[in-house]
Design a protein around this motif. Structure first.
Motif, PDB file in Angstrom:
ATOM      1  N   TYR A  94       0.960  -1.107  -0.134  1.00  0.00           N
ATOM      2  CA  TYR A  94       0.019  -0.005  -0.091  1.00  0.00           C
ATOM      3  C   TYR A  94       0.940   1.384  -0.092  1.00  0.00           C
ATOM      4  CZ  TYR A  94       0.887   1.246   4.793  1.00  0.00           C
ATOM      5  OH  TYR A  94       1.541   1.666   6.262  1.00  0.00           O
ATOM      6  N   ASN A  95       0.526   2.381  -0.556  1.00  0.00           N
ATOM      7  CA  ASN A  95       0.762   3.558  -0.537  1.00  0.00           C
ATOM      8  C   ASN A  95      -0.450   4.530  -0.229  1.00  0.00           C
ATOM      9  OD1 ASN A  95      -0.099   3.542  -3.117  1.00  0.00           O
ATOM     10  ND2 ASN A  95       1.969   3.515  -3.837  1.00  0.00           N
ATOM     11  N   ARG A  96      -0.932   5.333  -1.336  1.00  0.00           N
ATOM     12  CA  ARG A  96      -2.149   5.995  -1.093  1.00  0.00           C
ATOM     13  C   ARG A  96      -3.215   5.092  -1.404  1.00  0.00           C
ATOM     14  NH1 ARG A  96      -2.656  10.331   2.207  1.00  0.00           N
ATOM     15  NH2 ARG A  96      -1.119  11.934   1.876  1.00  0.00           N
ATOM     16  N   HIS A  97      -2.967   4.002  -2.082  1.00  0.00           N
ATOM     17  CA  HIS A  97      -4.049   2.885  -2.488  1.00  0.00           C
ATOM     18  C   HIS A  97      -3.618   1.611  -1.728  1.00  0.00           C
ATOM     19  CE1 HIS A  97      -5.653   5.723  -5.190  1.00  0.00           C
ATOM     20  NE2 HIS A  97      -4.321   5.926  -5.718  1.00  0.00           N
ATOM     21  N   HIS A 128       7.321  -0.853  -6.416  1.00  0.00           N
ATOM     22  CA  HIS A 128       8.397   0.058  -5.975  1.00  0.00           C
ATOM     23  C   HIS A 128       7.989   0.981  -5.217  1.00  0.00           C
ATOM     24  CE1 HIS A 128      10.448  -1.681  -9.522  1.00  0.00           C
ATOM     25  NE2 HIS A 128       9.386  -1.506 -10.444  1.00  0.00           N
ATOM     26  N   ALA A 129       8.992   1.854  -4.365  1.00  0.00           N
ATOM     27  CA  ALA A 129       8.550   2.455  -3.449  1.00  0.00           C
ATOM     28  C   ALA A 129       8.188   3.846  -4.080  1.00  0.00           C
ATOM     29  CB  ALA A 129       9.825   2.828  -2.478  1.00  0.00           C
ATOM     30  N   GLU A 130       6.833   4.276  -3.834  1.00  0.00           N
ATOM     31  CA  GLU A 130       6.438   5.582  -4.455  1.00  0.00           C
ATOM     32  C   GLU A 130       5.100   6.154  -3.860  1.00  0.00           C
ATOM     33  OE1 GLU A 130       5.531   4.633  -8.610  1.00  0.00           O
ATOM     34  OE2 GLU A 130       4.059   3.152  -8.137  1.00  0.00           O
ATOM     35  N   GLY A 131       4.916   7.411  -3.876  1.00  0.00           N
ATOM     36  CA  GLY A 131       3.712   7.904  -3.292  1.00  0.00           C
ATOM     37  C   GLY A 131       3.619   8.049  -1.842  1.00  0.00           C
ATOM     38  N   GLY A 132       2.490   8.710  -1.414  1.00  0.00           N
ATOM     39  CA  GLY A 132       2.219   8.773   0.103  1.00  0.00           C
ATOM     40  C   GLY A 132       1.814   7.460   0.438  1.00  0.00           C
ATOM     41  N   THR A 133       0.921   7.854   1.861  1.00  0.00           N
ATOM     42  CA  THR A 133       0.409   6.598   2.600  1.00  0.00           C
ATOM     43  C   THR A 133      -0.910   6.871   3.262  1.00  0.00           C
ATOM     44  OG1 THR A 133       1.600   7.681   4.668  1.00  0.00           O
ATOM     45  CG2 THR A 133       2.824   5.857   3.497  1.00  0.00           C
ATOM     46  N   ASP A 134      -1.776   5.801   3.238  1.00  0.00           N
ATOM     47  CA  ASP A 134      -2.820   5.653   3.903  1.00  0.00           C
ATOM     48  C   ASP A 134      -2.909   4.276   4.639  1.00  0.00           C
ATOM     49  OD1 ASP A 134      -5.465   5.572   4.560  1.00  0.00           O
ATOM     50  OD2 ASP A 134      -6.518   5.703   2.672  1.00  0.00           O
ATOM     51  N   HIS A 135      -2.553   4.594   5.873  1.00  0.00           N
ATOM     52  CA  HIS A 135      -2.558   3.278   6.782  1.00  0.00           C
ATOM     53  C   HIS A 135      -3.835   3.028   7.204  1.00  0.00           C
ATOM     54  CE1 HIS A 135       1.952   4.579   7.304  1.00  0.00           C
ATOM     55  NE2 HIS A 135       1.477   5.792   7.926  1.00  0.00           N
ATOM     56  N   THR A 154       5.691  -0.707   8.354  1.00  0.00           N
ATOM     57  CA  THR A 154       5.659   0.546   7.723  1.00  0.00           C
ATOM     58  C   THR A 154       6.952   1.401   8.298  1.00  0.00           C
ATOM     59  OG1 THR A 154       4.620   2.870   7.467  1.00  0.00           O
ATOM     60  CG2 THR A 154       4.287   1.672   9.585  1.00  0.00           C
ATOM     61  N   ASP A 155       7.526   2.433   7.646  1.00  0.00           N
ATOM     62  CA  ASP A 155       8.365   3.227   8.314  1.00  0.00           C
ATOM     63  C   ASP A 155       7.889   4.496   8.985  1.00  0.00           C
ATOM     64  OD1 ASP A 155       7.956   4.355   5.731  1.00  0.00           O
ATOM     65  OD2 ASP A 155       9.712   5.056   5.417  1.00  0.00           O
ATOM     66  N   ALA A 156       6.699   4.754   9.146  1.00  0.00           N
ATOM     67  CA  ALA A 156       5.934   5.939   9.546  1.00  0.00           C
ATOM     68  C   ALA A 156       5.239   5.661  10.705  1.00  0.00           C
ATOM     69  CB  ALA A 156       5.142   6.748   8.298  1.00  0.00           C
ATOM     70  N   ASP A 157       5.742   6.224  11.748  1.00  0.00           N
ATOM     71  CA  ASP A 157       4.915   5.939  12.940  1.00  0.00           C
ATOM     72  C   ASP A 157       4.023   7.109  13.340  1.00  0.00           C
ATOM     73  OD1 ASP A 157       4.185   4.908  15.426  1.00  0.00           O
ATOM     74  OD2 ASP A 157       5.997   5.290  16.234  1.00  0.00           O
ATOM     75  N   ASP A 158       3.169   7.426  12.363  1.00  0.00           N
ATOM     76  CA  ASP A 158       2.297   8.587  12.466  1.00  0.00           C
ATOM     77  C   ASP A 158       0.715   8.276  12.288  1.00  0.00           C
ATOM     78  OD1 ASP A 158       2.196   7.748   9.687  1.00  0.00           O
ATOM     79  OD2 ASP A 158       2.864   9.505   8.831  1.00  0.00           O
ATOM     80  N   LEU A 159       0.199   7.066  12.597  1.00  0.00           N
ATOM     81  CA  LEU A 159      -1.175   6.818  12.904  1.00  0.00           C
ATOM     82  C   LEU A 159      -1.788   7.661  13.706  1.00  0.00           C
ATOM     83  CD1 LEU A 159       0.110   3.942  11.897  1.00  0.00           C
ATOM     84  CD2 LEU A 159      -2.127   3.156  12.525  1.00  0.00           C
ATOM     85  N   ALA A 161      -4.502   9.060  16.542  1.00  0.00           N
ATOM     86  CA  ALA A 161      -5.248   8.283  17.622  1.00  0.00           C
ATOM     87  C   ALA A 161      -6.844   7.912  17.045  1.00  0.00           C
ATOM     88  CB  ALA A 161      -5.217   9.124  18.895  1.00  0.00           C
ATOM     89  N   GLU A 162      -7.202   8.759  16.367  1.00  0.00           N
ATOM     90  CA  GLU A 162      -8.524   8.416  15.922  1.00  0.00           C
ATOM     91  C   GLU A 162      -8.882   7.262  14.924  1.00  0.00           C
ATOM     92  OE1 GLU A 162     -12.233  10.596  13.314  1.00  0.00           O
ATOM     93  OE2 GLU A 162     -10.329  11.548  13.399  1.00  0.00           O
ATOM     94  N   ASP A 163      -7.688   7.156  14.240  1.00  0.00           N
ATOM     95  CA  ASP A 163      -7.500   5.889  13.285  1.00  0.00           C
ATOM     96  C   ASP A 163      -7.194   4.580  14.120  1.00  0.00           C
ATOM     97  OD1 ASP A 163      -7.827   7.254  10.825  1.00  0.00           O
ATOM     98  OD2 ASP A 163      -5.693   7.884  10.743  1.00  0.00           O
ATOM     99  N   ILE A 164      -6.431   4.690  14.880  1.00  0.00           N
ATOM    100  CA  ILE A 164      -6.084   3.573  15.883  1.00  0.00           C
ATOM    101  C   ILE A 164      -7.577   3.126  16.587  1.00  0.00           C
ATOM    102  CG2 ILE A 164      -4.923   2.760  18.010  1.00  0.00           C
ATOM    103  CD1 ILE A 164      -2.568   4.443  17.090  1.00  0.00           C
TER     104      ILE A 164
END
Length: 208
Positions: A94-97, A128-135, A154-159, A161-164
């Protein structure tokens, strides 16, 4: 089923996770249980006995740094090789999709046959690595498959609180969610995601 946190990951752990930081449910498939040798497989040294597994792998642009995506692909293939043909699995890059791989025409859980493992290996070559993220979108897609265990990398620790909270409510304890993060400490949103979904969080250092 019980989860064994031992395994054979190649990435270096950045920080050991004390037992007090790992929330587990002994009755849940994939929950932590050190010393259980009857594992189904392991992914980045987090082992499981689950019979249905979904791997959710971040493929956004930042995963191209320091060979992170290549490391993730290698560990994923090693994990798949350990699966018996009776185990069902799926991979969601996944990235944005976020869409499951079409493994011989199947986008749902599929048996871990040698043919299906080869198909995944070929499909990963084109990712391949590209785009943003939608965890959150990726996790919801994984939950829709109803697996016993989800490995979320993932390499992003930015979920948020509402998403969790929303993911955990949607999950309602059905799936154990293990979280793996490149280059992060043990007290961020990934750790919170794992704790609230009976899983383990492991922080790793990326390597070439």
């Amino acid at each position: 089923m019980h989860q064994d946190s031992s395994g054979n990951g190649t990435a270096e752990e950045q920080e050991a996770i004390p037992s007090t930081q790992t929330k587990t449910n002994p009755a849940a498939p994939g929950s932590a249980h050190t010393g259980n040798s009857q594992k189904t497989t392991a992914f980045f040294r987090i082992a499981t006995q689950a019979k249905t597994i979904v791997y959710v792998v971040d493929c956004s642009g930042s995963m191209g740094v320091d060979g992170r995506l290549d490391t993730a692909k290698g560990e994923l293939l090693k994990s798949l090789e350990q699966l018996a043909s009776s185990i069902r699995f799926q991979v969601i890059p996944y990235n944005r999709h976020a869409e499951p791989l079409r493994i011989n025409g199947q986008s749902g859980l599929t048996f871990a046959t040698a043919e299906h493992k080869r198909t995944v290996a070929h499909l990963l070559e084109d990712i391949h690595a590209e785009g943003g993220t939608d965890h959150a979108g990726a996790l919801k897609r994984a939950l829709s498959l109803g697996p016993e265990v989800i490995f979320f990398l993932t390499d992003a620790d930015d979920l948020r609180a509402e998403d969790i909270r929303n993911i955990s409510l949607l999950n309602h304890g059905r799936s154990v969610i293990h979280a793996i993060g490149f280059g992060r400490g043990g007290s961020g949103s990934l750790n919170a995601l794992a704790q609230t979904n009976q899983g383990i969080y492991r922080a790793l250092l990326a390597g070439p």
